[in-house]
Design a protein around this motif. Structure first.
Motif, PDB file in Angstrom:
ATOM      1  N   MET A 219       1.069  -1.414   0.103  1.00  0.00           N
ATOM      2  CA  MET A 219       0.107   0.115   0.036  1.00  0.00           C
ATOM      3  C   MET A 219       0.913   1.304  -0.106  1.00  0.00           C
ATOM      4  N   SER A 220       0.634   2.188  -0.616  1.00  0.00           N
ATOM      5  CA  SER A 220       1.234   3.511  -0.939  1.00  0.00           C
ATOM      6  C   SER A 220       1.078   4.477   0.328  1.00  0.00           C
ATOM      7  N   ALA A 221       2.113   5.326   0.589  1.00  0.00           N
ATOM      8  CA  ALA A 221       1.776   6.191   1.558  1.00  0.00           C
ATOM      9  C   ALA A 221       0.560   7.245   1.225  1.00  0.00           C
ATOM     10  N   GLU A 222       0.298   7.255  -0.010  1.00  0.00           N
ATOM     11  CA  GLU A 222      -0.965   8.073  -0.240  1.00  0.00           C
ATOM     12  C   GLU A 222      -2.222   7.470   0.071  1.00  0.00           C
TER      13      GLU A 222
ATOM     14  N   HIS B  46      10.275   6.232   8.019  1.00  0.00           N
ATOM     15  CA  HIS B  46      10.941   4.702   7.457  1.00  0.00           C
ATOM     16  C   HIS B  46      10.305   4.393   6.238  1.00  0.00           C
ATOM     17  N   THR B  47      10.895   3.326   5.672  1.00  0.00           N
ATOM     18  CA  THR B  47      10.555   2.718   4.236  1.00  0.00           C
ATOM     19  C   THR B  47       9.552   1.386   4.665  1.00  0.00           C
ATOM     20  N   TYR B  48       9.305   1.030   5.899  1.00  0.00           N
ATOM     21  CA  TYR B  48       8.479  -0.103   6.280  1.00  0.00           C
ATOM     22  C   TYR B  48       7.327   0.163   6.818  1.00  0.00           C
ATOM     23  N   ASP B  49       6.304  -0.690   7.020  1.00  0.00           N
ATOM     24  CA  ASP B  49       5.078  -0.539   7.609  1.00  0.00           C
ATOM     25  C   ASP B  49       5.354  -0.526   9.132  1.00  0.00           C
ATOM     26  N   GLU B  50       4.748  -0.137   9.967  1.00  0.00           N
ATOM     27  CA  GLU B  50       5.163  -0.145  11.509  1.00  0.00           C
ATOM     28  C   GLU B  50       3.893   0.142  12.325  1.00  0.00           C
TER      29      GLU B  50
ATOM     30  N   LEU C  18       2.181   3.943  11.768  1.00  0.00           N
ATOM     31  CA  LEU C  18       2.949   4.430  10.923  1.00  0.00           C
ATOM     32  C   LEU C  18       3.310   3.882   9.618  1.00  0.00           C
ATOM     33  N   PRO C  19       2.683   4.502   8.513  1.00  0.00           N
ATOM     34  CA  PRO C  19       2.665   3.942   7.061  1.00  0.00           C
ATOM     35  C   PRO C  19       4.307   4.518   6.766  1.00  0.00           C
ATOM     36  N   PRO C  20       4.728   3.592   5.828  1.00  0.00           N
ATOM     37  CA  PRO C  20       5.832   3.945   5.153  1.00  0.00           C
ATOM     38  C   PRO C  20       5.977   5.292   4.561  1.00  0.00           C
ATOM     39  N   TYR C  21       7.078   5.948   4.560  1.00  0.00           N
ATOM     40  CA  TYR C  21       7.205   7.353   4.074  1.00  0.00           C
ATOM     41  C   TYR C  21       6.648   8.418   4.740  1.00  0.00           C
ATOM     42  N   GLN C  22       5.677   8.028   5.794  1.00  0.00           N
ATOM     43  CA  GLN C  22       5.045   9.167   6.521  1.00  0.00           C
ATOM     44  C   GLN C  22       5.698   9.834   7.789  1.00  0.00           C
ATOM     45  N   PRO C  23       6.204  11.099   7.440  1.00  0.00           N
ATOM     46  CA  PRO C  23       6.982  11.853   8.558  1.00  0.00           C
ATOM     47  C   PRO C  23       6.227  12.100   9.818  1.00  0.00           C
TER      48      PRO C  23
ATOM     49  N   PHE D 199       7.625  -3.999  12.731  1.00  0.00           N
ATOM     50  CA  PHE D 199       7.363  -3.489  11.440  1.00  0.00           C
ATOM     51  C   PHE D 199       7.771  -4.754  10.423  1.00  0.00           C
ATOM     52  N   TYR D 200       7.230  -4.361   9.132  1.00  0.00           N
ATOM     53  CA  TYR D 200       7.454  -5.196   8.011  1.00  0.00           C
ATOM     54  C   TYR D 200       7.812  -4.352   6.798  1.00  0.00           C
ATOM     55  N   PRO D 201       8.895  -5.049   5.962  1.00  0.00           N
ATOM     56  CA  PRO D 201       9.655  -5.997   6.158  1.00  0.00           C
ATOM     57  C   PRO D 201      10.856  -5.841   7.248  1.00  0.00           C
TER      58      PRO D 201
END
Length: 246
Positions: free
Chosen positions: A1-4, A180-184, A212-217, A234-236
């Protein structure tokens, strides 16, 4: 899933109802598809003294549990036992982390006394391999502390798994926003502060859950005098120290 597409979520304990899962056992669905968190589902299991539950790793009591790729537990309070058949029985105490392979049958039994409270994260992303361990048990006090800046963390579950589970300490103060670049998914174990996320500032304390979605400040700020204690999954899998300035 994208950050958007993701919907950041902060949920405090009073916002999360508990539902009966069995005699003396309740479940609270903390973070799941309804909060944009499709890869990791976080829930809290509470066992009254002496209560037990037989289930299957992958998410009894969760919304939309099909396709689970394993389950990571962390004992917050109380004590009991976890029997996973051929893998044996282990003691559950505060600070115990457990990984269970998908579809692994288990029986969890609380001891008499204070409620046994377990934070469970079901992994719904990636795929479990044939070589993945059926069960892994780690104690917090047996994990070496690592540092990144003024923050400390201990990795509990990660090696050979699709996810990383860690316990972190955030000192008083505010760090720069990062992503981060991962899902957390994060759960506050102790301390108080605020989370700066998606243009909002929200108070957090014991029992608060944060997606905390990926790429979400974002930034978790400790506004108290004592460390802010958090548990993250978090994944991965990777290092909790990996972050990028935002």
């Amino acid at each position: 899933m994208s950050a958007e597409q993701a919907t950041p979520a902060v949920r405090r304990p009073e916002q999360v109802p508990a539902s009966p899962l069995g005699p003396g056992v309740t479940v609270s669905d903390l973070l799941d598809d309804r909060h944009g968190c499709r890869g990791l589902h976080q829930r809290r299991l509470r066992f009254a003294g002496g209560a037990g539950l037989t289930g299957t790793a992958g998410g009894a009591g969760l919304t939309g549990t099909a396709g689970g790729q394993g389950e990571a537990w962390y004992v917050i309070s109380g004590s009991g036992t976890l029997d996973t058949g051929e893998s044996g029985t282990v003691a559950l105490e505060p600070g115990t982390a457990v990984w269970m392979r998908p579809a692994l049958r288990y029986t969890c039994q609380a001891r008499s006394g204070p409620d046994l409270e377990v934070l469970a994260v079901t992994v719904r992303a990636g795929s479990a391999g044939a070589a993945d361990p059926a069960r892994r048990v780690v104690r917090l006090d047996a994990c070496e502390p690592e540092r990144t800046g003024d923050r400390e963390f201990r990795v509990l579950l990660s090696e050979g798994l699709t996810i990383t589970q860690f316990a972190g300490l955030i000192p008083p103060g505010r760090a720069p926003a990062h992503h981060h670049t991962y899902d957390e998914v994060v759960h506050v174990l102790a301390g108080r502060g605020v989370v700066h996320l998606s243009g909002a500032t929200t108070e957090i304390g014991p029992g608060t859950s944060i997606y905390l979605p990926p790429y979400q400040p974002h930034c978790l700020e400790n506004t108290g005098a004592d460390p802010l204690e958090v548990l993250g999954v978090f994944y991965p899998a990777g290092s909790p120290a990996a972050k990028q300035a935002s």
